[in-house]
Design a protein around this motif. Structure first.
Motif, short mmCIF file in Angstrom:
data_model
loop_
_atom_site.label_atom_id
_atom_site.label_comp_id
_atom_site.label_asym_id
_atom_site.label_seq_id
_atom_site.Cartn_x
_atom_site.Cartn_y
_atom_site.Cartn_z
N ALA A 162 55.76 63.14 105.12
CA ALA A 162 56.25 64.52 105.10
C ALA A 162 56.62 65.02 103.71
N GLY A 220 52.32 67.41 106.65
CA GLY A 220 53.57 66.80 107.07
C GLY A 220 54.79 67.56 106.59
N ALA A 236 57.49 69.51 109.00
CA ALA A 236 58.93 69.29 108.87
C ALA A 236 59.66 70.62 108.68
#
Length: 243
Positions: free
Chosen positions: A14, A19, A23
């Motif tokens: 992330a 990613g 998030a």
């Protein structure tokens, strides 16, 4: 321990790309996000960036290809939160820079070690914490390149994208999704694969690629499905995807 009313989500890989955006989108929905990053320095930079925007995120050092790193991450999450509600398996790599017949065996092994074995390592290790959730969700970020139908259909836009090492790893990931969903069906844990589509990241430079905000939509959607939502499927933004 975190308040039980707060949803806890872990996103692997992330620190950038899809990613990072997954998030961010989860955090904007009030979810407490554990930002999985192999590099502490890079991950901390993202955490600081998000916190400046008022988003609740927490750095978690996590190298999915390393047993000790994963074990330490599980211990930290257990100590801080006691459970995990959402796992988005996003971390992945590719080494396809030549024809398959010229691909070094080491590159194929490394691809599978991260994209398949690493994802399984994280999922299996965090499963006890996911079982403590009342509505656990596992989302495996796959790819249309892993579709056997696309690989064999000369009219498919994916047919011309030749990345056999990466594609075969994503096909294998889809198989794990099916079997995990079958095994966990009675537990209430839902497991799905998703295809973000061609997304503009540091690995993809194409005028046809959509922005990460669009690519992240589908993992976020299936991370938040209701209890009557599907499990064991493969989806893109338009619905079920070809296997």
């Amino acid at each position: 321990m975190t308040d039980k009313s707060k949803t806890i989500a872990l996103v692997t890989g992330a620190s950038d790309g899809i990613g990072k955006e997954v998030a961010r989108q989860l955090a904007t929905k009030g979810i407490h996000v554990l930002l999985g990053s192999r590099s502490l320095e890079k991950g901390q930079g993202v955490v600081d960036e998000f916190k400046q925007k008022g988003l609740e995120v927490e750095l978690l050092q996590l190298d999915i290809s390393d047993d000790s790193s994963v074990e330490n991450a599980v211990a930290q999450v257990n100590h801080r939160h006691g459970r995990l509600d959402i796992l988005v398996n996003n971390a992945g790599i590719f080494f396809d820079k030549c024809p398959l017949t010229e691909l070094p065996v080491e590159d194929l092994a490394a691809t599978f070690n991260t994209n398949v074995v690493g994802t399984f390592r994280v999922t299996r290790s965090f499963l006890p914490l996911l079982r403590k959730s009342e509505h656990a969700r596992i989302v495996n970020v796959s790819s249309g390149l892993g579709s056997l139908q696309h690989m064999t259909d000369e009219n498919s836009p994916y047919y011309q994208v030749v990345m056999p090492s990466y594609a075969s790893s994503k096909a294998a990931l889809n198989v794990l999704t099916v079997y995990l969903a079958r095994e966990l069906k009675d537990s209430g844990i839902k497991v799905n694969s998703v295809c973000p589509g061609m997304t503009a990241t540091r690995y993809v430079d194409s005028p046809f690629a959509h922005p990460v905000e669009v690519g992240a939509e589908i993992p976020v959607r299936y991370a938040l499905i209701d209890d009557d939502g599907p499990t064991g499927g493969f989806f893109d933004r338009n619905g079920p995807h070809k296997w």
